[in-house]
Design a protein around this motif. Structure first.
Motif, PDB file in Angstrom:
ATOM      1  N   PRO A 101      38.839  60.729  19.802  1.00  0.00           N
ATOM      2  CA  PRO A 101      38.079  62.031  19.373  1.00  0.00           C
ATOM      3  C   PRO A 101      36.891  62.169  20.105  1.00  0.00           C
ATOM      4  N   GLY A 102      36.629  60.855  20.885  1.00  0.00           N
ATOM      5  CA  GLY A 102      35.201  61.040  21.843  1.00  0.00           C
ATOM      6  C   GLY A 102      35.617  61.551  23.253  1.00  0.00           C
ATOM      7  N   TYR A 103      36.828  61.807  23.393  1.00  0.00           N
ATOM      8  CA  TYR A 103      37.016  62.282  24.758  1.00  0.00           C
ATOM      9  C   TYR A 103      36.784  63.707  24.956  1.00  0.00           C
ATOM     10  N   THR A 104      35.756  63.960  25.600  1.00  0.00           N
ATOM     11  CA  THR A 104      35.090  65.279  25.671  1.00  0.00           C
ATOM     12  C   THR A 104      35.143  65.933  26.952  1.00  0.00           C
ATOM     13  N   PHE A 105      35.432  67.532  27.065  1.00  0.00           N
ATOM     14  CA  PHE A 105      35.343  68.081  28.170  1.00  0.00           C
ATOM     15  C   PHE A 105      34.140  68.846  28.437  1.00  0.00           C
ATOM     16  N   GLY A 106      33.944  69.033  29.427  1.00  0.00           N
ATOM     17  CA  GLY A 106      32.795  69.940  29.962  1.00  0.00           C
ATOM     18  C   GLY A 106      33.144  71.419  29.856  1.00  0.00           C
ATOM     19  N   SER A 107      32.448  72.504  30.340  1.00  0.00           N
ATOM     20  CA  SER A 107      32.642  73.809  30.143  1.00  0.00           C
ATOM     21  C   SER A 107      33.583  74.114  31.339  1.00  0.00           C
ATOM     22  N   GLY A 108      33.341  73.330  32.568  1.00  0.00           N
ATOM     23  CA  GLY A 108      34.182  73.659  33.748  1.00  0.00           C
ATOM     24  C   GLY A 108      33.515  74.298  34.699  1.00  0.00           C
ATOM     25  N   THR A 109      34.122  74.172  35.910  1.00  0.00           N
ATOM     26  CA  THR A 109      33.408  75.007  37.104  1.00  0.00           C
ATOM     27  C   THR A 109      34.462  76.095  37.520  1.00  0.00           C
ATOM     28  N   ARG A 110      34.347  77.292  37.754  1.00  0.00           N
ATOM     29  CA  ARG A 110      35.230  78.304  38.011  1.00  0.00           C
ATOM     30  C   ARG A 110      35.053  78.451  39.473  1.00  0.00           C
ATOM     31  N   LEU A 111      35.956  78.039  40.481  1.00  0.00           N
ATOM     32  CA  LEU A 111      35.803  77.912  41.876  1.00  0.00           C
ATOM     33  C   LEU A 111      36.858  79.297  42.549  1.00  0.00           C
ATOM     34  N   THR A 112      36.138  80.067  43.249  1.00  0.00           N
ATOM     35  CA  THR A 112      37.035  80.959  43.882  1.00  0.00           C
ATOM     36  C   THR A 112      36.667  80.895  45.407  1.00  0.00           C
ATOM     37  N   VAL A 113      37.779  80.679  46.226  1.00  0.00           N
ATOM     38  CA  VAL A 113      37.800  80.426  47.716  1.00  0.00           C
ATOM     39  C   VAL A 113      38.393  81.613  48.174  1.00  0.00           C
ATOM     40  N   VAL A 114      37.651  82.259  48.986  1.00  0.00           N
ATOM     41  CA  VAL A 114      38.016  83.820  49.375  1.00  0.00           C
ATOM     42  C   VAL A 114      38.184  83.687  51.040  1.00  0.00           C
TER      43      VAL A 114
ATOM     44  N   TYR B  32      49.942  57.706  21.941  1.00  0.00           N
ATOM     45  CA  TYR B  32      48.847  58.395  21.328  1.00  0.00           C
ATOM     46  C   TYR B  32      48.848  59.777  21.611  1.00  0.00           C
ATOM     47  N   PHE B  33      48.648  60.739  20.650  1.00  0.00           N
ATOM     48  CA  PHE B  33      48.840  61.952  21.046  1.00  0.00           C
ATOM     49  C   PHE B  33      47.491  62.957  20.612  1.00  0.00           C
ATOM     50  N   ILE B  34      47.131  63.862  21.188  1.00  0.00           N
ATOM     51  CA  ILE B  34      46.042  64.555  20.845  1.00  0.00           C
ATOM     52  C   ILE B  34      46.467  66.181  20.983  1.00  0.00           C
ATOM     53  N   TRP B  35      45.646  66.959  20.011  1.00  0.00           N
ATOM     54  CA  TRP B  35      45.971  68.560  20.077  1.00  0.00           C
ATOM     55  C   TRP B  35      44.576  69.022  20.467  1.00  0.00           C
ATOM     56  N   TYR B  36      44.185  69.827  21.407  1.00  0.00           N
ATOM     57  CA  TYR B  36      43.324  70.577  21.904  1.00  0.00           C
ATOM     58  C   TYR B  36      43.170  72.015  21.664  1.00  0.00           C
ATOM     59  N   LYS B  37      42.134  72.692  21.305  1.00  0.00           N
ATOM     60  CA  LYS B  37      42.433  74.073  21.556  1.00  0.00           C
ATOM     61  C   LYS B  37      41.068  74.534  22.661  1.00  0.00           C
ATOM     62  N   GLN B  38      41.676  75.507  23.337  1.00  0.00           N
ATOM     63  CA  GLN B  38      40.783  75.846  24.514  1.00  0.00           C
ATOM     64  C   GLN B  38      40.493  77.424  24.278  1.00  0.00           C
ATOM     65  N   GLU B  39      39.207  77.877  24.112  1.00  0.00           N
ATOM     66  CA  GLU B  39      39.044  79.140  24.149  1.00  0.00           C
ATOM     67  C   GLU B  39      38.378  79.758  25.283  1.00  0.00           C
ATOM     68  N   SER B  40      38.566  81.127  25.339  1.00  0.00           N
ATOM     69  CA  SER B  40      38.313  81.507  26.721  1.00  0.00           C
ATOM     70  C   SER B  40      37.108  81.237  27.322  1.00  0.00           C
ATOM     71  N   GLY B  41      36.953  80.636  28.557  1.00  0.00           N
ATOM     72  CA  GLY B  41      35.766  80.310  29.182  1.00  0.00           C
ATOM     73  C   GLY B  41      35.303  79.173  28.777  1.00  0.00           C
ATOM     74  N   LYS B  42      36.001  78.287  28.048  1.00  0.00           N
ATOM     75  CA  LYS B  42      35.476  76.720  27.657  1.00  0.00           C
ATOM     76  C   LYS B  42      36.351  75.837  28.012  1.00  0.00           C
ATOM     77  N   GLY B  43      35.992  74.602  27.904  1.00  0.00           N
ATOM     78  CA  GLY B  43      36.711  73.486  27.902  1.00  0.00           C
ATOM     79  C   GLY B  43      37.720  73.236  26.845  1.00  0.00           C
ATOM     80  N   PRO B  44      38.748  72.284  27.058  1.00  0.00           N
ATOM     81  CA  PRO B  44      39.348  72.093  25.745  1.00  0.00           C
ATOM     82  C   PRO B  44      38.697  71.186  24.797  1.00  0.00           C
ATOM     83  N   GLN B  45      38.833  71.544  23.653  1.00  0.00           N
ATOM     84  CA  GLN B  45      38.088  70.841  22.505  1.00  0.00           C
ATOM     85  C   GLN B  45      39.036  70.252  21.570  1.00  0.00           C
ATOM     86  N   PHE B  46      38.710  68.819  21.244  1.00  0.00           N
ATOM     87  CA  PHE B  46      39.462  68.057  20.384  1.00  0.00           C
ATOM     88  C   PHE B  46      39.640  68.709  18.953  1.00  0.00           C
ATOM     89  N   ILE B  47      40.886  68.701  18.466  1.00  0.00           N
ATOM     90  CA  ILE B  47      41.203  69.159  17.305  1.00  0.00           C
ATOM     91  C   ILE B  47      41.545  67.972  16.301  1.00  0.00           C
TER      92      ILE B  47
END
Lengths: 114, 113
Positions: A101-114, B32-47
Protein backbone atom coordinates in the motif's frame (compact mmCIF):
# COMPACT_ATOMS: atom_id res chain seq x y z
CA UNK A 1 3.87 14.20 3.66
CA UNK A 2 3.82 15.79 0.19
CA UNK A 3 4.11 12.44 -1.51
CA UNK A 4 6.46 11.67 -4.38
CA UNK A 5 7.40 14.91 -6.08
CA UNK A 6 8.36 15.04 -9.72
CA UNK A 7 9.58 17.96 -11.79
CA UNK A 8 8.94 19.37 -14.22
CA UNK A 9 5.25 18.48 -14.78
CA UNK A 10 5.60 19.18 -18.49
CA UNK A 11 8.66 19.34 -20.70
CA UNK A 12 8.79 20.16 -24.38
CA UNK A 13 12.16 19.87 -26.05
CA UNK A 14 13.68 19.58 -29.47
CA UNK A 15 15.07 16.37 -30.81
CA UNK A 16 18.73 15.98 -29.90
CA UNK A 17 18.53 17.97 -26.69
CA UNK A 18 19.31 16.57 -23.27
CA UNK A 19 16.37 16.11 -20.92
CA UNK A 20 16.58 15.62 -17.17
CA UNK A 21 13.60 14.50 -15.12
CA UNK A 22 13.71 14.77 -11.36
CA UNK A 23 12.14 12.88 -8.50
CA UNK A 24 12.01 13.32 -4.75
CA UNK A 25 10.74 10.15 -3.05
CA UNK A 26 8.75 10.01 0.15
CA UNK A 27 11.02 10.49 3.13
CA UNK A 28 11.98 7.15 4.65
CA UNK A 29 11.25 5.12 1.53
CA UNK A 30 14.27 3.10 0.48
CA UNK A 31 13.13 1.95 -2.97
CA UNK A 32 12.62 4.18 -5.98
CA UNK A 33 11.21 3.24 -9.38
CA UNK A 34 11.10 4.99 -12.76
CA UNK A 35 8.27 4.09 -15.15
CA UNK A 36 7.33 5.22 -18.63
CA UNK A 37 3.73 5.28 -19.85
CA UNK A 38 2.75 5.41 -23.52
CA UNK A 39 -0.33 4.43 -25.48
CA UNK A 40 1.77 1.95 -27.42
CA UNK A 41 3.32 0.06 -24.52
CA UNK A 42 1.36 0.99 -21.42
CA UNK A 43 3.21 1.37 -18.11
CA UNK A 44 6.76 0.02 -18.25
CA UNK A 45 9.32 -0.21 -15.46
CA UNK A 46 12.58 1.36 -16.62
CA UNK A 47 14.82 1.03 -13.58
CA UNK A 48 14.63 0.74 -9.84
CA UNK A 49 16.90 1.54 -6.93
CA UNK A 50 17.14 0.05 -3.48
CA UNK A 51 19.01 2.10 -0.88
CA UNK A 52 20.26 4.36 -3.70
CA UNK A 53 21.78 1.42 -5.59
CA UNK A 54 20.42 0.49 -9.04
CA UNK A 55 19.04 -3.05 -8.77
CA UNK A 56 17.47 -3.67 -12.16
CA UNK A 57 17.88 -1.47 -15.22
CA UNK A 58 16.75 -4.08 -17.74
CA UNK A 59 13.83 -1.86 -18.73
CA UNK A 60 15.99 1.06 -19.81
CA UNK A 61 15.37 1.21 -23.56
CA UNK A 62 18.87 2.13 -24.71
CA UNK A 63 22.08 3.84 -23.79
CA UNK A 64 20.56 7.25 -24.33
CA UNK A 65 18.74 6.74 -21.03
CA UNK A 66 20.52 6.94 -17.70
CA UNK A 67 19.34 7.26 -14.10
CA UNK A 68 21.08 8.23 -10.91
CA UNK A 69 20.24 8.37 -7.26
CA UNK A 70 22.99 10.33 -5.51
CA UNK A 71 21.18 10.28 -2.17
CA UNK A 72 18.05 8.96 -0.52
CA UNK A 73 16.01 12.04 -1.33
CA UNK A 74 16.72 12.63 -5.01
CA UNK A 75 16.86 10.81 -8.32
CA UNK A 76 17.21 11.86 -11.94
CA UNK A 77 16.36 10.22 -15.24
CA UNK A 78 18.30 11.65 -18.14
CA UNK A 79 17.78 11.22 -21.86
CA UNK A 80 20.62 12.32 -24.10
CA UNK A 81 20.06 12.85 -26.97
CA UNK A 82 16.28 12.88 -26.90
CA UNK A 83 14.18 11.57 -29.80
CA UNK A 84 10.50 12.04 -30.68
CA UNK A 85 9.78 8.42 -29.76
CA UNK A 86 10.80 9.24 -26.18
CA UNK A 87 7.63 11.31 -25.84
CA UNK A 88 5.68 9.81 -22.96
CA UNK A 89 4.66 10.38 -19.36
CA UNK A 90 7.44 9.39 -16.98
CA UNK A 91 6.47 8.38 -13.46
CA UNK A 92 8.55 7.99 -10.38
CA UNK A 93 7.36 5.81 -7.50
CA UNK A 94 8.81 5.04 -4.10
CA UNK A 95 8.21 2.44 -1.44
CA UNK A 96 9.57 1.27 1.88
CA UNK A 97 10.50 -2.15 0.54
CA UNK A 98 8.43 -4.76 -1.25
CA UNK A 99 5.40 -3.48 -3.14
CA UNK A 100 2.49 -2.70 -0.89
CA UNK A 101 0.00 0.00 0.00
CA UNK A 102 2.91 2.34 0.54
CA UNK A 103 4.08 2.01 -3.06
CA UNK A 104 3.32 5.57 -4.13
CA UNK A 105 3.49 7.21 -7.53
CA UNK A 106 4.26 10.82 -8.33
CA UNK A 107 2.11 12.87 -10.68
CA UNK A 108 4.44 12.28 -13.60
CA UNK A 109 6.35 14.36 -16.12
CA UNK A 110 4.81 14.65 -19.57
CA UNK A 111 7.68 14.78 -22.05
CA UNK A 112 7.18 15.89 -25.62
CA UNK A 113 10.12 15.74 -27.99
CA UNK A 114 9.53 17.60 -31.26
CA UNK B 1 1.92 5.41 -41.30
CA UNK B 2 -0.66 5.15 -38.63
CA UNK B 3 0.59 4.11 -35.23
CA UNK B 4 -1.03 1.26 -33.43
CA UNK B 5 -1.58 1.73 -29.75
CA UNK B 6 -2.98 -0.33 -26.97
CA UNK B 7 -6.71 -0.74 -27.32
CA UNK B 8 -7.84 -0.60 -23.73
CA UNK B 9 -11.09 -2.38 -22.97
CA UNK B 10 -13.81 -0.04 -21.80
CA UNK B 11 -16.48 -0.79 -19.25
CA UNK B 12 -19.47 1.56 -19.14
CA UNK B 13 -21.76 1.31 -16.15
CA UNK B 14 -24.68 3.25 -14.82
CA UNK B 15 -24.14 5.18 -11.60
CA UNK B 16 -25.16 3.03 -8.67
CA UNK B 17 -24.56 -0.28 -10.44
CA UNK B 18 -21.74 -2.64 -9.53
CA UNK B 19 -18.63 -2.82 -11.73
CA UNK B 20 -16.41 -5.81 -12.35
CA UNK B 21 -13.01 -5.27 -13.95
CA UNK B 22 -10.99 -8.30 -14.97
CA UNK B 23 -7.30 -8.94 -15.38
CA UNK B 24 -5.26 -11.93 -16.52
CA UNK B 25 -1.74 -12.12 -15.11
CA UNK B 26 1.22 -13.89 -16.60
CA UNK B 27 3.42 -15.41 -13.94
CA UNK B 28 2.18 -18.29 -11.81
CA UNK B 29 4.99 -17.55 -9.33
CA UNK B 30 3.75 -14.01 -8.62
CA UNK B 31 2.91 -13.75 -4.93
CA UNK B 32 1.26 -10.38 -4.59
CA UNK B 33 -1.17 -8.35 -6.65
CA UNK B 34 -2.33 -4.76 -6.55
CA UNK B 35 -5.12 -2.83 -8.20
CA UNK B 36 -4.43 0.79 -9.14
CA UNK B 37 -6.71 3.60 -10.28
CA UNK B 38 -5.38 6.27 -12.61
CA UNK B 39 -7.30 9.46 -13.20
CA UNK B 40 -6.50 11.78 -16.07
CA UNK B 41 -3.29 13.71 -15.50
CA UNK B 42 -2.38 11.81 -12.34
CA UNK B 43 -0.19 8.92 -11.33
CA UNK B 44 -1.63 5.50 -10.48
CA UNK B 45 -3.18 5.38 -7.03
CA UNK B 46 -3.30 2.27 -4.83
CA UNK B 47 -6.79 0.80 -4.35
CA UNK B 48 -6.44 -2.66 -2.84
CA UNK B 49 -3.99 -5.54 -2.73
CA UNK B 50 -4.10 -9.30 -2.22
CA UNK B 51 -1.49 -11.94 -1.48
CA UNK B 52 -1.36 -15.22 -3.32
CA UNK B 53 -2.39 -17.19 -0.21
CA UNK B 54 -5.80 -15.50 -0.30
CA UNK B 55 -8.61 -15.67 -2.82
CA UNK B 56 -10.66 -12.70 -1.70
CA UNK B 57 -10.09 -9.40 0.04
CA UNK B 58 -12.56 -6.65 0.75
CA UNK B 59 -12.07 -2.95 1.20
CA UNK B 60 -14.42 -0.04 1.29
CA UNK B 61 -16.77 -0.55 -1.70
CA UNK B 62 -14.11 -2.66 -3.43
CA UNK B 63 -13.42 -6.39 -3.46
CA UNK B 64 -10.56 -8.19 -5.16
CA UNK B 65 -10.87 -11.84 -6.17
CA UNK B 66 -7.91 -14.00 -7.09
CA UNK B 67 -8.15 -17.26 -9.04
CA UNK B 68 -4.68 -18.74 -9.20
CA UNK B 69 -5.81 -21.77 -11.18
CA UNK B 70 -6.55 -19.66 -14.23
CA UNK B 71 -4.30 -16.73 -13.29
CA UNK B 72 -7.18 -14.31 -13.09
CA UNK B 73 -7.80 -11.28 -10.93
CA UNK B 74 -10.92 -9.17 -10.67
CA UNK B 75 -11.87 -5.92 -9.03
CA UNK B 76 -15.45 -5.39 -7.98
CA UNK B 77 -16.67 -1.89 -7.21
CA UNK B 78 -20.00 -1.64 -5.43
CA UNK B 79 -22.43 1.21 -6.11
CA UNK B 80 -20.20 2.78 -8.74
CA UNK B 81 -19.97 6.56 -8.59
CA UNK B 82 -18.96 9.16 -11.20
CA UNK B 83 -15.72 9.67 -9.27
CA UNK B 84 -14.80 6.06 -10.02
CA UNK B 85 -14.35 6.91 -13.71
CA UNK B 86 -10.70 6.24 -14.45
CA UNK B 87 -8.30 3.68 -15.91
CA UNK B 88 -7.79 0.66 -13.67
CA UNK B 89 -4.62 -1.40 -13.72
CA UNK B 90 -3.76 -4.67 -12.10
CA UNK B 91 -0.13 -5.26 -11.20
CA UNK B 92 1.67 -8.44 -10.20
CA UNK B 93 4.75 -8.64 -8.03
CA UNK B 94 7.37 -10.81 -9.67
CA UNK B 95 9.32 -11.71 -6.57
CA UNK B 96 11.90 -13.79 -8.36
CA UNK B 97 12.93 -10.63 -10.21
CA UNK B 98 13.52 -8.69 -7.02
CA UNK B 99 10.03 -7.52 -6.16
CA UNK B 100 9.32 -6.05 -9.55
CA UNK B 101 5.81 -4.82 -10.24
CA UNK B 102 4.52 -5.56 -13.74
CA UNK B 103 1.40 -3.76 -14.86
CA UNK B 104 -1.42 -4.94 -17.08
CA UNK B 105 -2.65 -2.85 -19.99
CA UNK B 106 -5.54 -1.30 -18.06
CA UNK B 107 -9.31 -1.01 -18.36
CA UNK B 108 -11.21 2.23 -18.83
CA UNK B 109 -14.21 2.56 -16.52
CA UNK B 110 -16.85 5.09 -17.56
CA UNK B 111 -19.69 5.83 -15.17
CA UNK B 112 -22.86 7.25 -16.67
CA UNK B 113 -24.99 9.50 -14.49
Amino acid sequence: DAGVIQSPRHEVTEMGQEVTLRCKPISGHNSLFWYRQTMMRGLELLIYFNNNVPIDDSGMPEDRFSAKMPNASFSTLKIQPSEPRDSAVYFCASSSGAPGPGYTFGSGTRLTVV
Amino acid sequence: GESVGLHLPTLSVQEGDNSIINCAYSNSASDYFIWYKQESGKGPQFIIDIRSNMDKRQGQRVTVLLNKTVKHLSLQIAATQPGDSAVYFCAENMREYGNKLVFGAGTILRVKS
